[in-house]
Design an enzyme around this catalytic site. Structure first.
Site: not given
Length: 206
Positions: A166, A182
Site C-alpha cells: 500500500h 505491511c
C-alpha cells in the site's frame, strides 16, 4: 554481478537466492516523478525526493529471475520491491517494511486492488494504540489515510493474510522497518505499481 550502490557479488546472491534472482545496474530512474498531482479527486502531495536515498527512487533495473513477468518480489532485507518485466528487467521501488516482531514472509497472490482504500485498524492494533479506536469502523480514504493512494490485498491458501502492499503519506519511512507488517511505498510509486500489477499476480515476500 552487482546491485548498484548496495550489494556486490556473493552477498547479493545469498539475499536473492530464495527467489532465484540477481540484479544489475539501473537503466532508467524516475526521480522527477514525485511531484504533486490530482488523482481521482484527491491531491497527492509532492515528495521532497532529494531527502530519500537515491537507491529507493523508482527505477528500471536489469533483473535475472525464473519468475514470470508480472510477479512481484519483495526483498525486505534491502527494502526493495521488484515488479518483474520481460527480457530480464524489473521495476524496482523503495519500500518500508515491518518493524521487529511484525515481519512476514511467504508467497501470496493479489486478491483485490483498491484506489484510495478505507483503512480499518485490527483489534490488536487498537489494543496497542487506543487512540485508533475512533477508526474501528474504518478510516475513509484520503491523503492522510494509512493505506495511502492504493492498496493491493494479499491472500494465500488460508485466505486473507492481513498484509497489504500500500501507499503511505509517510514518505520518510521508506527504507526503514517501522510498519505493522505491511509493505508500504511512496504514494506516487504505489499508483505506478497499481497500474502494472494484476489481480491474481504472484507475490513473493522474502
Amino acid at each position: 554481478m552487482r546491485l548498484k550502490g548496495i550489494l556486490t557479488g556473493a552477498a547479493l546472491a545469498l539475499t536473492l537466492a530464495a527467489a532465484g534472482c540477481s540484479t544489475f545496474g539501473s537503466t532508467q530512474i524516475f526521480t522527477s516523478d514525485y511531484t504533486a498531482r490530482r488523482d481521482l479527486g484527491y491531491q497527492v502531495p509532492s515528495i521532497p525526493i532529494y531527502k530519500v536515498e537515491r537507491k529507493y527512487h523508482r527505477q528500471i533495473v536489469s533483473y535475472d529471475t525464473a519468475e514470470a513477468p508480472g510477479t512481484i518480489v519483495v526483498d525486505t532485507s534491502n527494502k526493495f520491491l521488484y515488479f518483474v518485466l520481460p527480457e530480464g528487467r524489473a521495476v524496482r521501488y523503495g519500500i518500508g517494511v515491518g518493524r521487529q516482531g511484525f515481519e512476514w514472509k511467504g508467497t501470496a497472490r493479489i486478491a483485490r486492488k483498491a484506489e484510495w482504500p478505507v483503512w480499518t485498524p485490527p483489534a490488536e492494533m487498537i489494543g496497542r494504540q487506543p487512540e485508533l479506536v475512533k477508526w474501528r469502523g474504518g478510516m475513509p480514504g484520503g491523503p492522510q489515510n494509512a493505506l495511502g493512494a492504493r492498496a493491493l490485498y494479499l491472500y494465500n491458501k488460508g485466505g486473507d493474510t492481513g498484509y497489504r502492499l500500500h501507499g503511505t503519506p509517510e514518505w520518510f519511512s521508506i527504507g526503514k522497518a517501522m510498519s505493522s507488517g505491511c509493505i508500504r511505498l511512496m504514494n506516487q510509486d504505489i499508483i505506478d505499481l497499481y497500474s502494472r500489477a494484476e489481480v491474481g499476480a504472484k507475490v513473493i515476500v522474502m
